[in-house]
Design an enzyme around this catalytic site. Structure first.
Site, mmCIF file in Angstrom:
data_model
loop_
_atom_site.group_PDB
_atom_site.id
_atom_site.type_symbol
_atom_site.label_atom_id
_atom_site.label_comp_id
_atom_site.label_asym_id
_atom_site.label_seq_id
_atom_site.Cartn_x
_atom_site.Cartn_y
_atom_site.Cartn_z
ATOM 1 N N ASP A 65 -10.220 8.339 13.267
ATOM 2 C CA ASP A 65 -11.456 7.544 13.245
ATOM 3 C C ASP A 65 -12.513 8.071 14.207
ATOM 4 O O ASP A 65 -13.521 7.400 14.443
ATOM 5 C CB ASP A 65 -11.129 6.089 13.600
ATOM 6 C CG ASP A 65 -10.436 5.373 12.460
ATOM 7 O OD1 ASP A 65 -11.102 5.133 11.434
ATOM 8 O OD2 ASP A 65 -9.230 5.088 12.579
ATOM 9 N N GLU A 72 -19.489 5.392 17.790
ATOM 10 C CA GLU A 72 -20.085 4.193 18.381
ATOM 11 C C GLU A 72 -19.044 3.290 19.049
ATOM 12 O O GLU A 72 -19.371 2.577 20.002
ATOM 13 C CB GLU A 72 -20.774 3.371 17.282
ATOM 14 C CG GLU A 72 -21.192 1.998 17.738
ATOM 15 C CD GLU A 72 -21.715 1.168 16.602
ATOM 16 O OE1 GLU A 72 -22.908 0.879 16.625
ATOM 17 O OE2 GLU A 72 -20.950 0.814 15.698
ATOM 18 N N ASP A 73 -17.805 3.324 18.564
ATOM 19 C CA ASP A 73 -16.841 2.318 19.028
ATOM 20 C C ASP A 73 -16.324 2.531 20.449
ATOM 21 O O ASP A 73 -16.054 1.548 21.148
ATOM 22 C CB ASP A 73 -15.681 2.208 18.030
ATOM 23 C CG ASP A 73 -16.161 1.608 16.724
ATOM 24 O OD1 ASP A 73 -16.933 0.631 16.792
ATOM 25 O OD2 ASP A 73 -15.795 2.118 15.653
ATOM 26 N N ARG A 97 -7.072 4.338 18.545
ATOM 27 C CA ARG A 97 -8.421 4.800 18.851
ATOM 28 C C ARG A 97 -8.675 4.972 20.353
ATOM 29 O O ARG A 97 -9.750 5.412 20.754
ATOM 30 C CB ARG A 97 -9.449 3.835 18.239
ATOM 31 C CG ARG A 97 -9.319 3.723 16.706
ATOM 32 C CD ARG A 97 -10.604 3.356 16.042
ATOM 33 N NE ARG A 97 -11.664 4.299 16.395
ATOM 34 C CZ ARG A 97 -12.937 4.129 16.074
ATOM 35 N NH1 ARG A 97 -13.298 3.073 15.370
ATOM 36 N NH2 ARG A 97 -13.846 5.006 16.444
ATOM 37 N N ARG A 147 -10.712 -6.358 16.880
ATOM 38 C CA ARG A 147 -10.857 -5.278 17.859
ATOM 39 C C ARG A 147 -11.370 -5.751 19.220
ATOM 40 O O ARG A 147 -11.294 -4.999 20.193
ATOM 41 C CB ARG A 147 -11.837 -4.222 17.319
ATOM 42 C CG ARG A 147 -11.396 -3.570 16.029
ATOM 43 C CD ARG A 147 -10.216 -2.636 16.270
ATOM 44 N NE ARG A 147 -9.704 -2.103 15.017
ATOM 45 C CZ ARG A 147 -10.233 -1.071 14.385
ATOM 46 N NH1 ARG A 147 -11.299 -0.467 14.875
ATOM 47 N NH2 ARG A 147 -9.706 -0.648 13.261
ATOM 48 N N HIS A 180 -16.260 -5.320 12.165
ATOM 49 C CA HIS A 180 -17.052 -5.422 13.402
ATOM 50 C C HIS A 180 -18.288 -6.292 13.152
ATOM 51 O O HIS A 180 -18.742 -6.412 12.008
ATOM 52 C CB HIS A 180 -17.546 -4.033 13.829
ATOM 53 C CG HIS A 180 -16.486 -3.099 14.318
ATOM 54 N ND1 HIS A 180 -16.328 -1.820 13.819
ATOM 55 C CD2 HIS A 180 -15.553 -3.249 15.280
ATOM 56 C CE1 HIS A 180 -15.335 -1.225 14.459
ATOM 57 N NE2 HIS A 180 -14.833 -2.062 15.336
ATOM 58 N N CYS A 214 -21.916 3.094 13.010
ATOM 59 C CA CYS A 214 -20.754 3.523 13.807
ATOM 60 C C CYS A 214 -20.634 5.037 13.919
ATOM 61 O O CYS A 214 -19.833 5.535 14.703
ATOM 62 C CB CYS A 214 -19.457 2.893 13.327
ATOM 63 S SG CYS A 214 -19.193 2.873 11.607
#
Ligand code: GLY
Length: 260
Positions: free
Chosen positions: A64, A69-70, A89, A134, A164, A251
């Protein structure tokens, strides 16, 4: 904001993207070559809008990792290094932190908190933060501890059926939001100007602001027409392969203002 003062962090699509995390969508094959082409056009679009592009090293062991962005989110005064709610992640954050350290003081979200940058939406001095698979309430608490003394309000947003917060809601101006009311409750955005996604395009509540332009996925024609009617300027890209990975235009980059 002049777009020459804007930085966009991106990372290329990893070879392993076919093994990405999926929460609300079914797995379908991803064409890697097409994903690279679409991502390249996305990066070129950000560059053409005036962003300085910082390209992070690829992380092929992190399926991923194109969704850069995450692992972090950036305000004018500070950047936060996230701790993802998806264990797979967590190894993505370090290279993002290294890149951000040149531009901001970095604050780390610590266990037992978890948060993804995709759950963080800034409008004015209000940080809307999703409560999702998340991102947990402890992360909201840690954000309040840091940000309230700086004059920010941190507002918790319950979500329905989306990964999200920014899967279903993004800023289209300092006082205006695009959102999908089936996923994000409308009353959260009371006091703001609001544009609803077209009901046939549930994933369309997702645009990136670069200066006065919104980067939007061309797949969402009906919602994009609503944005144009609202007075927005749009630059279209298409990230159809990344949509299969439950990703989107927001993202795939961290766009922030240069303040140094
Ligand atoms: N596949 C995007 C994510 O789960 O983070």
């Amino acid at each position: 904001m002049s777009t020459t003062d804007t930085i966009a962090i991106v990372r290329r699509v990893p070879d392993s993207i076919g093994s990405c995390e999926l929460t609300h969508v079914d797995r379908t094959p991803i064409d890697l070559a097409n994903a690279h082409r679409q991502h390249q056009h996305y990066v070129e679009t950000l560059s053409a809008l005036g962003c300085e592009i910082i390209t992070l090293p690829p992380l092929h062991d992190h399926p991923d990792s194109v969704f850069v962005e995450d692992p972090a989110f950036v305000l004018d005064e500070i950047a936060f290094i996230a701790r993802s709610g998806a264990e797979s992640r967590r190894g993505e954050a370090e290279t993002v932190a290294d890149a951000l350290a040149a531009h901001r003081r970095c604050h780390r979200i610590e266990a037992p908190a978890c948060i993804d940058g995709g759950d963080v939406l800034l409008l004015g001095r209000t940080l809307y933060v999703g409560l999702s698979s998340r991102t947990n309430a402890e992360a909201h608490r840690q954000l309040r501890d840091v940000l309230e003394p700086m004059g920010y309000e941190v507002r918790s947003v319950p979500l329905h059926e989306c990964l999200h917060l920014k899967t279903g809601a993004t800023a289209i101006a300092d006082d205006a939001v695009l959102f999908n009311p089936a996923w994000v409750p409308a009353d959260v955005f009371e006091g703001l100007r609001r544009v609803e996604c077209h009901p046939d395009e549930p994933f369309s509540g997702n645009v990136v602001r670069v200066g006065s332009t919104l980067v939007a996925d061309s797949a969402w024609e009906r919602t994009n027409r609503r944005l144009v009617d609202f007075g927005c300027d749009i630059a279209e890209v298409h990230l159809g392969e990344l949509t299969k990975a439950e990703g989107s235009v927001t993202c795939s980059s961290i766009v922030f203002r240069r303040v140094d």
